[in-house]
Write an enzyme that holds these catalytic residues in place. Sequence first.
Site, short mmCIF file in Angstrom:
data_model
loop_
_atom_site.label_atom_id
_atom_site.label_comp_id
_atom_site.label_asym_id
_atom_site.label_seq_id
_atom_site.Cartn_x
_atom_site.Cartn_y
_atom_site.Cartn_z
N GLU A 1 8.14 -124.63 25.58
CA GLU A 1 9.11 -125.57 24.96
C GLU A 1 9.04 -126.93 25.63
OE1 GLU A 1 12.92 -123.89 23.98
OE2 GLU A 1 13.84 -125.88 23.94
N LYS B 1 21.16 -119.59 25.86
CA LYS B 1 19.72 -119.68 25.56
C LYS B 1 19.11 -120.85 26.34
CE LYS B 1 15.93 -121.06 23.17
NZ LYS B 1 15.19 -122.31 23.37
N ASP C 1 9.67 -109.82 35.19
CA ASP C 1 9.85 -109.29 33.83
C ASP C 1 10.99 -110.04 33.14
OD1 ASP C 1 10.57 -107.79 31.62
OD2 ASP C 1 10.42 -105.86 32.64
N HIS D 1 14.55 -134.58 22.76
CA HIS D 1 13.68 -133.59 22.10
C HIS D 1 12.66 -134.27 21.21
CE1 HIS D 1 15.84 -129.46 22.31
NE2 HIS D 1 15.61 -129.98 23.49
#
Length: 438
Positions: free
Chosen positions: A98, A278, A294, A391
């Site tokens: 991202e 998130k 993990d 962004h």
Amino acid sequence: MIYICCLVNFKKKMGKSVQGFSKLTKLEKIDWLIKTFFNSDENIKSTLKQYWNSNKVLQNLHDDFIENTISNFYIPFAIAPNFLINEKEFTIPMAIEESSVVAAASLVAKFWRTRGGFKAKVISSTKIGQVHFMYEGDKQKLYDYFSIKKEALLAATKDITKNMQKRGGGILDIALRDKTEDLKNYYQLHVTFETADSMGANFINSCLEAIAKAFEKEDIQIVMSILSNYVPECLVHAEVSCNVEDLYAENSKELAEKFVQAIQIANAEPHRAVTHNKGIMNGIDAVVLATGNDFRAIEAGAHAYAARSGKYKSLTNAKIENGIFKFWIEIPLALGTVGGLTKLHPLSKLSLNLLGNPSAKELMEIIAVAGLAQNFAALRALTTTGIQKGHMKMHLTNIIKQLGASDEEKNFLIDYFEHKTVTHNAVVEAYNKLVKDK
Ligand code: MEV
């Protein structure tokens, strides 16, 4: 008619199934793939092969991580410098696709560096594994059997725990839990572990299977033995704080309050909390992945923790008290710095090296900071300029790249969009016009 259609569909489907696939060589697997799914298009083979590493030993290492490997799937590996955590300097490795995550981490690291840096502390470090079983008989008899058997259960793991005990870990406790209110005849052995610097999944599962074997008898039906990825007692806290006036160049008090409100909203509204968390996981996963840990286990545990009150809430918190802005995270992170992929994957090894070969506890602190930093960047942007400004800047460079623009064209387009809204169409149009006008 329906029967014929079904038969044709069935044959079509069967044409794409394969027996003994894992026994084929890598090239045979690719040949089967392109013949079956890509009309024998050789370009597919080239696409896959261009990601093969020319170093055969290294490629074999990666091939053997999983079954049926046909290529490598790259994601960028980056570093975010300038983190000050507990007075120590860190450059944090991040593996993530991202676009804005590493840039945000770097900016936030610099920002807090001049305001005392991050403080982090591990609260607890125990992990859980469970033997799930069914028992229909008398409860008291089961409890009596467990009391008599407990020492033998611990003894059954002696060979497995020997090395772990030398490293300061082992089994801390085994408890019998009555779960029959949730499910008829369901009980469990709830086992608490300390796994020192390893994540401990294999160690825990091996211990549990040995315990289950020693515990099993005619009227005790073992269903399964497995670690839990819910680790609320493997918890780390990280925070930053500063004078409210030092938080923003202008309107600092109002903006700090807005920042706190953004967290209150996440605590009040699960739709927002999921996106909020998130963003935190953007930072956490990137470091978890870079250090060979993990990330699915971390994700599962973090979200379960966010919902521990029965309502899904923010993993971070903030307050303003006596003119001081304080922002913190509390998150369960079951991590390892030995075992698993940590030292096997050359880049994980390098990442841990870059971090000064931390203990698992130190890594928990670093990774909690990476999550906090990401959330700080997101909330700061969201409550001021909006998230799209930053962004879209990154998005713009990606679109320009996709268009195959030269450096000169790229610079022109970046200037051109300085004060304009970036959309895919707008960039394509501007690029086409630029090429046409040349
Ligand atoms: C995007 O990957 C993450 C954010 O949506 C997080 C947030 O909204 O807090 C920006």
